[in-house]
Design a protein around this motif. Structure first.
Motif, PDB file in Angstrom:
ATOM      1  N   ARG A 109       1.043  -9.399  12.245  1.00 27.09           N
ATOM      2  CA  ARG A 109       0.464  -8.943  10.979  1.00 27.09           C
ATOM      3  C   ARG A 109      -0.222  -7.602  11.171  1.00 27.09           C
ATOM      4  N   GLY A 110      -0.338  -6.866  10.067  1.00 28.69           N
ATOM      5  CA  GLY A 110      -0.960  -5.560  10.153  1.00 28.69           C
ATOM      6  C   GLY A 110      -1.662  -5.178   8.871  1.00 28.69           C
ATOM      7  N   ALA A 111      -2.313  -4.032   8.901  1.00 30.22           N
ATOM      8  CA  ALA A 111      -2.985  -3.471   7.724  1.00 30.22           C
ATOM      9  C   ALA A 111      -2.668  -1.992   7.656  1.00 30.22           C
ATOM     10  N   ILE A 112      -2.372  -1.505   6.467  1.00 24.39           N
ATOM     11  CA  ILE A 112      -2.160  -0.084   6.229  1.00 24.39           C
ATOM     12  C   ILE A 112      -3.323   0.422   5.392  1.00 24.39           C
ATOM     13  N   ARG A 113      -3.923   1.509   5.825  1.00 23.70           N
ATOM     14  CA  ARG A 113      -5.148   2.019   5.207  1.00 23.70           C
ATOM     15  C   ARG A 113      -5.006   3.511   4.946  1.00 23.70           C
ATOM     16  N   ALA A 114      -5.417   3.947   3.746  1.00 21.26           N
ATOM     17  CA  ALA A 114      -5.263   5.354   3.396  1.00 21.26           C
ATOM     18  C   ALA A 114      -6.452   5.837   2.583  1.00 21.26           C
ATOM     19  N   LYS A 115      -6.769   7.110   2.755  1.00 20.55           N
ATOM     20  CA  LYS A 115      -7.715   7.773   1.862  1.00 20.55           C
ATOM     21  C   LYS A 115      -6.882   8.512   0.818  1.00 20.55           C
ATOM     22  N   ILE A 116      -7.245   8.320  -0.442  1.00 20.77           N
ATOM     23  CA  ILE A 116      -6.447   8.860  -1.540  1.00 20.77           C
ATOM     24  C   ILE A 116      -7.289   9.830  -2.351  1.00 20.77           C
ATOM     25  N   GLY A 117      -6.697  10.965  -2.670  1.00 23.10           N
ATOM     26  CA  GLY A 117      -7.357  11.944  -3.515  1.00 23.10           C
ATOM     27  C   GLY A 117      -6.944  11.767  -4.960  1.00 23.10           C
ATOM     28  N   ILE A 118      -7.924  11.533  -5.831  1.00 25.79           N
ATOM     29  CA  ILE A 118      -7.691  11.362  -7.270  1.00 25.79           C
ATOM     30  C   ILE A 118      -8.520  12.438  -7.966  1.00 25.79           C
ATOM     31  N   GLY A 119      -7.905  13.572  -8.245  1.00 28.60           N
ATOM     32  CA  GLY A 119      -8.676  14.684  -8.765  1.00 28.60           C
ATOM     33  C   GLY A 119      -9.685  15.129  -7.719  1.00 28.60           C
ATOM     34  N   SER A 120     -10.941  15.193  -8.126  1.00 25.74           N
ATOM     35  CA  SER A 120     -11.996  15.622  -7.201  1.00 25.74           C
ATOM     36  C   SER A 120     -12.570  14.471  -6.387  1.00 25.74           C
ATOM     37  N   LYS A 121     -12.131  13.234  -6.659  1.00 24.34           N
ATOM     38  CA  LYS A 121     -12.685  12.063  -5.986  1.00 24.34           C
ATOM     39  C   LYS A 121     -11.767  11.560  -4.881  1.00 24.34           C
ATOM     40  N   ARG A 122     -12.356  10.840  -3.944  1.00 26.40           N
ATOM     41  CA  ARG A 122     -11.612  10.231  -2.848  1.00 26.40           C
ATOM     42  C   ARG A 122     -11.985   8.758  -2.761  1.00 26.40           C
ATOM     43  N   ILE A 123     -10.991   7.906  -2.576  1.00 26.98           N
ATOM     44  CA  ILE A 123     -11.242   6.484  -2.350  1.00 26.98           C
ATOM     45  C   ILE A 123     -10.457   6.041  -1.118  1.00 26.98           C
ATOM     46  N   VAL A 124     -10.872   4.929  -0.515  1.00 24.03           N
ATOM     47  CA  VAL A 124     -10.149   4.332   0.607  1.00 24.03           C
ATOM     48  C   VAL A 124      -9.532   3.025   0.133  1.00 24.03           C
ATOM     49  N   VAL A 125      -8.242   2.839   0.409  1.00 21.55           N
ATOM     50  CA  VAL A 125      -7.554   1.604   0.039  1.00 21.55           C
ATOM     51  C   VAL A 125      -6.836   1.050   1.261  1.00 21.55           C
ATOM     52  N   ALA A 126      -6.729  -0.278   1.342  1.00 21.77           N
ATOM     53  CA  ALA A 126      -6.016  -0.916   2.454  1.00 21.77           C
ATOM     54  C   ALA A 126      -5.259  -2.130   1.939  1.00 21.77           C
ATOM     55  N   SER A 127      -4.077  -2.336   2.477  1.00 19.53           N
ATOM     56  CA  SER A 127      -3.242  -3.480   2.114  1.00 19.53           C
ATOM     57  C   SER A 127      -2.967  -4.302   3.367  1.00 19.53           C
ATOM     58  N   THR A 128      -3.108  -5.628   3.245  1.00 23.92           N
ATOM     59  CA  THR A 128      -2.843  -6.498   4.389  1.00 23.92           C
ATOM     60  C   THR A 128      -2.302  -7.838   3.920  1.00 23.92           C
ATOM     61  N   HIS A 129      -1.748  -8.595   4.852  1.00 21.07           N
ATOM     62  CA  HIS A 129      -1.197  -9.927   4.587  1.00 21.07           C
ATOM     63  C   HIS A 129      -1.490 -10.788   5.810  1.00 21.07           C
ATOM     64  N   LEU A 130      -2.417 -11.734   5.666  1.00 16.87           N
ATOM     65  CA  LEU A 130      -2.836 -12.551   6.805  1.00 16.87           C
ATOM     66  C   LEU A 130      -1.900 -13.726   7.025  1.00 16.87           C
ATOM     67  N   ASP A 131      -1.932 -14.277   8.239  1.00 16.43           N
ATOM     68  CA  ASP A 131      -1.117 -15.437   8.591  1.00 16.43           C
ATOM     69  C   ASP A 131      -1.541 -16.651   7.770  1.00 16.43           C
ATOM     70  N   PHE A 132      -0.676 -17.662   7.726  1.00 18.11           N
ATOM     71  CA  PHE A 132      -0.941 -18.821   6.871  1.00 18.11           C
ATOM     72  C   PHE A 132      -1.255 -20.100   7.635  1.00 18.11           C
ATOM     73  N   ARG A 133      -1.045 -20.120   8.957  1.00 17.36           N
ATOM     74  CA  ARG A 133      -1.099 -21.399   9.671  1.00 17.36           C
ATOM     75  C   ARG A 133      -2.510 -21.952   9.799  1.00 17.36           C
ATOM     76  N   GLU A 134      -2.601 -23.245   9.650  1.00 12.19           N
ATOM     77  CA  GLU A 134      -3.825 -23.972   9.973  1.00 12.19           C
ATOM     78  C   GLU A 134      -3.868 -24.216  11.480  1.00 12.19           C
ATOM     79  N   PRO A 135      -5.055 -24.458  12.052  1.00  9.57           N
ATOM     80  CA  PRO A 135      -5.117 -24.791  13.480  1.00  9.57           C
ATOM     81  C   PRO A 135      -4.210 -25.975  13.821  1.00  9.57           C
ATOM     82  N   ARG A 136      -3.491 -25.849  14.936  1.00  6.10           N
ATOM     83  CA  ARG A 136      -2.581 -26.871  15.461  1.00  6.10           C
ATOM     84  C   ARG A 136      -1.311 -27.040  14.622  1.00  6.10           C
ATOM     85  N   GLN A 137      -1.061 -26.141  13.692  1.00  2.00           N
ATOM     86  CA  GLN A 137       0.167 -26.171  12.910  1.00  2.00           C
ATOM     87  C   GLN A 137       1.211 -25.301  13.588  1.00  2.00           C
ATOM     88  N   LYS A 138       2.415 -25.838  13.793  1.00  2.00           N
ATOM     89  CA  LYS A 138       3.493 -25.077  14.408  1.00  2.00           C
ATOM     90  C   LYS A 138       4.079 -24.102  13.403  1.00  2.00           C
TER      91      LYS A 138
END
Length: 263
Positions: A109-138
């Motif tokens: 799994r990973g995360a992609i993170r970017a700083k985005i310019g929107i006119g004179s403003k800047r924001i940070v956004v990140a997208s991720t997708h975490l694993d689904f398994r419960e402990p001891r689940q194959k």
């Protein structure tokens, strides 16, 4: 908007990309954070072989893509960020491999993170997708052995330390966290960020998964934020008989960012 697009469709992988683009075009978000975005699916054709680039073209946006989950042969899956063409990537887009990695996690799994310019403003956004398994689940996909670890919880802790850190300006993290509100994973992420569904801006119950199987509806897709004001949040297409192009519904939110909270 955050949207797990289920690699473009369940029955025939990639067949719903046009419908997914239709959802994005209908709501016209400024920023789209995507999960389960594939590259080089078997039998893909032309531009559809890179779903991030193909969707960006269909919706008139720009894409940055992190193919992290290795599949059979040259088939990859990962996360992407789409932004309006009049927005800018500010600096380098960072791509982080989450711990624990493949072999403990069902897929890497990973995360992609970017700083985005929107006119004179800047924001940070990140997208991720975490694993689904419960402990001891194959892992049902790659045969990874069961682990005593709560894998998404460990990934959330790594994400908090290495990607979220301590936000000092307008910051947004979104994606499929595979855990419901109140879970250990959720609590780790909300120790640094706010859940838009816990604000007065939210409409409805926010459920995004489970509708297609007739099972229990779950809220596992989130938009977390810091140093912004939530104006509106919703999950579109919540009727049971909706014909939807993924096994997840997107989460959408509108925010205001003051000049003083620009990054």
């Amino acid at each position: 908007m955050t949207f797990n697009i289920q690699y473009g469709g369940e029955d025939k992988e990639g067949e719903n990309l046009g419908k997914i683009a239709g959802v994005i075009n209908h709501y016209k978000p400024s920023v789209v954070l995507l999960n389960e975005v594939d590259r080089n699916l078997p039998d893909c054709k032309g531009g559809e072989c890179n779903q991030a680039v193909y969707l960006a073209k269909l919706v008139g946006m720009k894409a940055s893509y992190f193919p992290i989950e290795h599949k059979e042969g040259k088939h990859w899956r990962g996360n992407a960020i789409l932004i309006r063409k009049n927005y800018d990537w500010v600096g380098k887009v960072s791509k982080t491999r989450l711990q624990p990695r493949e072999g403990v996690s069902c897929y890497e799994r990973g995360a992609i993170r970017a700083k985005i310019g929107i006119g004179s403003k800047r924001i940070v956004v990140a997208s991720t997708h975490l694993d689904f398994r419960e402990p001891r689940q194959k892992c049902p996909y790659n045969g990874a052995a069961p682990t005593i670890l709560d894998v998404p919880y460990e990934q959330a802790r790594f994400l908090r330390k290495n990607v979220i850190r301590r936000p000092s300006c307008a910051t947004f993290l979104a994606g499929d966290m595979n855990r419901v509100p109140g879970s250990k994973t959720y609590n780790v992420l909300t120790s640094r960020l706010n859940d838009v569904w816990k604000t007065k801006a939210a409409q409805g119950n926010g459920s995004t998964n489970g509708f297609e199987s007739g099972g229990k509806k779950k809220r596992i897709d989130y938009i977390f934020f810091k140093h912004a004001r939530a104006v509106y949040a919703d999950v579109p297409g919540t009727e049971p008989d909706d014909d939807f192009p993924s096994d997840h519904k997107p989460v959408m939110a509108t925010f205001k960012v003051s000049a003083g909270k620009s990054c």
